[in-house]
Design an enzyme around this catalytic site. Sequence first.
Site, PDB file in Angstrom:
ATOM      1  N   THR A 133       1.667  10.192  -9.522  1.00 26.69           N
ATOM      2  CA  THR A 133       1.617  10.012  -8.070  1.00 26.69           C
ATOM      3  C   THR A 133       2.965   9.590  -7.491  1.00 26.69           C
ATOM      4  O   THR A 133       3.793   8.997  -8.199  1.00 26.69           O
ATOM      5  CB  THR A 133       0.562   8.928  -7.746  1.00 26.69           C
ATOM      6  OG1 THR A 133       0.636   8.579  -6.374  1.00 26.69           O
ATOM      7  CG2 THR A 133       0.795   7.652  -8.545  1.00 26.69           C
ATOM      8  N   ASP A 134       3.138   9.837  -6.197  1.00 26.08           N
ATOM      9  CA  ASP A 134       4.352   9.370  -5.515  1.00 26.08           C
ATOM     10  C   ASP A 134       4.344   7.851  -5.319  1.00 26.08           C
ATOM     11  O   ASP A 134       5.385   7.247  -5.040  1.00 26.08           O
ATOM     12  CB  ASP A 134       4.534  10.075  -4.163  1.00 26.08           C
ATOM     13  CG  ASP A 134       3.378   9.896  -3.184  1.00 26.08           C
ATOM     14  OD1 ASP A 134       2.370   9.242  -3.541  1.00 26.08           O
ATOM     15  OD2 ASP A 134       3.474  10.424  -2.059  1.00 26.08           O
ATOM     16  N   GLU A 135       3.152   7.233  -5.469  1.00 22.04           N
ATOM     17  CA  GLU A 135       3.054   5.786  -5.194  1.00 22.04           C
ATOM     18  C   GLU A 135       3.861   4.948  -6.175  1.00 22.04           C
ATOM     19  O   GLU A 135       4.126   3.776  -5.910  1.00 22.04           O
ATOM     20  CB  GLU A 135       1.587   5.337  -5.207  1.00 22.04           C
ATOM     21  CG  GLU A 135       0.768   6.056  -4.158  1.00 22.04           C
ATOM     22  CD  GLU A 135      -0.513   5.336  -3.778  1.00 22.04           C
ATOM     23  OE1 GLU A 135      -0.689   4.168  -4.136  1.00 22.04           O
ATOM     24  OE2 GLU A 135      -1.329   5.979  -3.099  1.00 22.04           O
TER      25      GLU A 135
END
Length: 353
Positions: A133-135
Amino acid sequence: MAILVTGAAGFIGSNFVLDWIAHHDELVISLDKLTYAGNLANLASVASNPQHLFVQADIADTDIISELLSKHDVRAVLNFAAESHVDRSITGPEEFIQTNIVGTFKLLETVRTYWSALDEKPKAEFRFLHVSTDEVYGSLSKTDPAFSETNRYEPNSPYSASKAASDHLVRAYHHTYGLPVLTTNCSNNYGPYHFPEKLIPLCILNALSGKNLPIYGDGQQIRDWLYVTDHCSAIRRVLEAGTLGETYNVGGWNEKANLDVVNTLCSILDELKPRADGQPYKTQIVFVKDRAGHDRRYAIDATKLERELGWKPAETFETGIRKTVEWYLANQAWVSNVTSGAYRDWVSQQYQA
Ligand code: NAD
Ligand code: DAU
């Protein structure tokens, strides 16, 4: 030969399996623990397809996974399995540590044992693709450039910290043992089979059943939205041609504030399924307590994936969001199945205040 897809009964995993079967004819083994988020109805259209095999198991179950890998000469493992909801990671982080960190570690060990014993050619061709994920990159200010693959990891929630840890383990298994890995870091997905604890499906279903549309804080948090089949095509491309050990950011170049997303959903619903009383759906919007540690903005720079592997998203936000609303309107049986049981318990607990 076969591919093994973990987390295959979840939102993105199931879209990937359906997409893969539409593009390839090799066996797909769908493995899923069937937590509250796993829904076999997502795979109903391939349930009796001889090209598809479903196995209920935990990614930490070494015995079952070793047996599947050897028995079916698996040539690639795609790891979608995870606890994926940020809010749940805030109220109960332990499952996130178990599946996202310990589970990924166990899966890597099982795969490493299998891969180490392969003959030269299948060993060289084998792939482990980790879906992330980009998180993991943390939060951006309004003016920061979008996340590139060289951004440092600054995860802020138990969910993103657990995904960051899993990414590091995957990287280490390449560096230390030579395991042929690829990692993708994607922005927010939306589309069919999205579990209605997440913003977009929650708001579509709440709107239709006359409930509040809960906006955390001021609703000006920004996410970068990607239609789920575009994520699937990116993963297929990285699996096919990605450079071993590399990470690829995947995103739709669609930054939107949450309030704008919900207003867009409301306008599409006003057009496709107007309320009986003639009022616009946006009157159901309510501002509620903000998420703890809420990341303000995510944005993905997907230039590397386009430049090196020629991938681009096919959908704009406008086309993808309309398809999504249409899908939920047309799939009421899936909706009522999902809105019973454990999902209800979670929603009443989360929004009781
Ligand atoms: P999801 O919650 O809809 O699905 C996760 C699936 O994994 C479920 O079917 C669940 O039963 C299964 N699972 C959970 N623990 C398991 C375990 N221990 N063993 C086997 N199966 C298990 O999640 P999603 O939105 O489809 O996300 C899939 C992956 O993509 C995750 O790794 C997530 O971090 C990543 N991702 C999601 C998004 C997004 O916007 N949804 C964006 C980028 C990356
Ligand atoms: O960025 C990728 C991530 O996107 C994935 O890694 C996660 O697995 C996925 O769940 C998603 O995380 P978000 O927290 O961004 O998604 P969610 O749909 O939960 O929330 C989107 C935004 O909407 C976020 O800023 C929080 C806000 N929100 C969410 C809910 C559920 C609300 O305002 N109200 C809500 O009721």
